[in-house]
Structures are given as structure tokens and as C-alpha cells.
Scaffold this motif. Structure first.
Motif, mmCIF file in Angstrom:
data_model
loop_
_atom_site.group_PDB
_atom_site.id
_atom_site.type_symbol
_atom_site.label_atom_id
_atom_site.label_comp_id
_atom_site.label_asym_id
_atom_site.label_seq_id
_atom_site.Cartn_x
_atom_site.Cartn_y
_atom_site.Cartn_z
ATOM 1 N N GLN A 9 48.190 58.697 4.637
ATOM 2 C CA GLN A 9 48.502 57.279 4.502
ATOM 3 C C GLN A 9 47.539 56.602 3.542
ATOM 4 O O GLN A 9 47.943 55.798 2.705
ATOM 5 N N ARG A 10 46.237 56.928 3.656
ATOM 6 C CA ARG A 10 45.241 56.326 2.751
ATOM 7 C C ARG A 10 45.479 56.764 1.315
ATOM 8 O O ARG A 10 45.376 55.961 0.383
ATOM 9 N N VAL A 11 45.789 58.053 1.134
ATOM 10 C CA VAL A 11 46.044 58.558 -0.215
ATOM 11 C C VAL A 11 47.276 57.881 -0.809
ATOM 12 O O VAL A 11 47.262 57.460 -1.970
ATOM 13 N N ALA A 12 48.314 57.746 -0.025
ATOM 14 C CA ALA A 12 49.536 57.090 -0.514
ATOM 15 C C ALA A 12 49.251 55.633 -0.887
ATOM 16 O O ALA A 12 49.723 55.148 -1.922
ATOM 17 N N HIS A 13 48.470 54.956 -0.078
ATOM 18 C CA HIS A 13 48.117 53.556 -0.364
ATOM 19 C C HIS A 13 47.293 53.463 -1.653
ATOM 20 O O HIS A 13 47.541 52.595 -2.498
ATOM 21 N N THR A 14 46.318 54.360 -1.787
ATOM 22 C CA THR A 14 45.475 54.357 -2.982
ATOM 23 C C THR A 14 46.295 54.647 -4.237
ATOM 24 O O THR A 14 46.112 54.005 -5.271
ATOM 25 N N LEU A 15 47.192 55.600 -4.158
ATOM 26 C CA LEU A 15 48.052 55.916 -5.306
ATOM 27 C C LEU A 15 48.931 54.730 -5.686
ATOM 28 O O LEU A 15 49.148 54.467 -6.874
ATOM 29 N N GLU A 16 49.412 54.006 -4.709
ATOM 30 C CA GLU A 16 50.232 52.819 -4.976
ATOM 31 C C GLU A 16 49.402 51.744 -5.677
ATOM 32 O O GLU A 16 49.865 51.121 -6.639
ATOM 33 N N GLN A 17 48.158 51.545 -5.219
ATOM 34 C CA GLN A 17 47.283 50.566 -5.870
ATOM 35 C C GLN A 17 46.995 50.974 -7.312
ATOM 36 O O GLN A 17 46.984 50.133 -8.213
ATOM 37 N N MET A 18 46.757 52.258 -7.544
ATOM 38 C CA MET A 18 46.475 52.739 -8.896
ATOM 39 C C MET A 18 47.700 52.558 -9.791
ATOM 40 O O MET A 18 47.568 52.192 -10.953
ATOM 41 N N ARG A 19 48.888 52.821 -9.241
ATOM 42 C CA ARG A 19 50.114 52.658 -10.030
ATOM 43 C C ARG A 19 50.281 51.209 -10.468
ATOM 44 O O ARG A 19 50.667 50.927 -11.600
ATOM 45 N N LYS A 20 49.940 50.281 -9.591
ATOM 46 C CA LYS A 20 50.055 48.864 -9.925
ATOM 47 C C LYS A 20 49.007 48.430 -10.944
ATOM 48 O O LYS A 20 49.234 47.543 -11.752
ATOM 49 N N ALA A 21 47.817 49.044 -10.913
ATOM 50 C CA ALA A 21 46.717 48.651 -11.787
ATOM 51 C C ALA A 21 46.803 49.273 -13.182
ATOM 52 O O ALA A 21 46.200 48.756 -14.127
ATOM 53 N N PRO A 23 48.983 49.438 -15.757
ATOM 54 C CA PRO A 23 49.357 48.685 -16.968
ATOM 55 C C PRO A 23 48.202 47.847 -17.518
ATOM 56 O O PRO A 23 47.977 47.814 -18.728
ATOM 57 N N GLU A 24 47.440 47.199 -16.647
ATOM 58 C CA GLU A 24 46.304 46.387 -17.095
ATOM 59 C C GLU A 24 45.191 47.269 -17.653
ATOM 60 O O GLU A 24 44.580 46.932 -18.663
ATOM 61 N N ILE A 25 44.953 48.397 -17.032
ATOM 62 C CA ILE A 25 43.920 49.312 -17.523
ATOM 63 C C ILE A 25 44.302 49.839 -18.900
ATOM 64 O O ILE A 25 43.470 49.894 -19.812
ATOM 65 N N VAL A 31 42.873 47.465 -26.244
ATOM 66 C CA VAL A 31 42.027 46.442 -26.864
ATOM 67 C C VAL A 31 40.712 47.055 -27.305
ATOM 68 O O VAL A 31 40.220 46.813 -28.411
ATOM 69 N N TYR A 32 40.118 47.893 -26.460
ATOM 70 C CA TYR A 32 38.849 48.543 -26.788
ATOM 71 C C TYR A 32 39.008 49.458 -28.000
ATOM 72 O O TYR A 32 38.214 49.405 -28.943
ATOM 73 N N GLU A 33 40.052 50.304 -28.002
ATOM 74 C CA GLU A 33 40.260 51.225 -29.123
ATOM 75 C C GLU A 33 40.521 50.461 -30.414
ATOM 76 O O GLU A 33 40.046 50.864 -31.488
ATOM 77 N N LYS A 34 41.245 49.360 -30.334
ATOM 78 C CA LYS A 34 41.523 48.549 -31.520
ATOM 79 C C LYS A 34 40.225 47.963 -32.074
ATOM 80 O O LYS A 34 40.004 47.952 -33.287
ATOM 81 N N SER A 35 39.349 47.487 -31.193
ATOM 82 C CA SER A 35 38.087 46.907 -31.654
ATOM 83 C C SER A 35 37.171 47.974 -32.237
ATOM 84 O O SER A 35 36.439 47.715 -33.191
#
Length: 54
Positions: A9-21, A23-25, A31-35
Motif C-alpha cells: 500500500q505504501r509503495v503504491a501510494h508513493t508511486l502515485e505521488q511520483m507519477r503526479k510530480a 511533469p513538474e520535475i 529549464v536547467y538544461e536550457k540554461s
């Protein structure tokens, strides 16, 4: 019927949080590579005194 452990359950929750994060990462990495390619430096944030290893 499959018994789900707390670890699964914890792994599934963590994977879901990572999936949501991701696009922003990915946007921040772009932006970093462009700079880096353009030679512009990104100023790093100041480190608080209690975290300096002097």
C-alpha cells in the motif's frame, strides 16, 4: 482473493505521488538544461548557517 500488505500500500501510494510530480520535475530539468546550454547560471539558494559544514 489477494491479501495486500501495508508495504504494498505504501509503495503504491508513493508511486502515485511520483507519477503526479513527474511533469513538474521534467519541466524543471528542461529549464536547467536550457540554461546550461545558453551559458546562463542559475543562482543557488543561500544555505542557512546551521547547515553549513564549516
Amino acid at each position: 482473493m489477494k491479501k495486500v500488505s501495508k508495504t504494498e500500500q505504501r509503495v503504491a501510494h508513493t508511486l502515485e505521488q511520483m507519477r503526479k510530480a513527474m511533469p513538474e520535475i521534467k519541466r524543471q530539468v528542461e529549464v536547467y538544461e536550457k540554461s546550461v546550454k545558453s551559458g546562463t547560471q542559475i543562482k543557488s539558494p543561500k544555505v542557512a548557517p546551521q547547515f553549513r559544514n564549516v
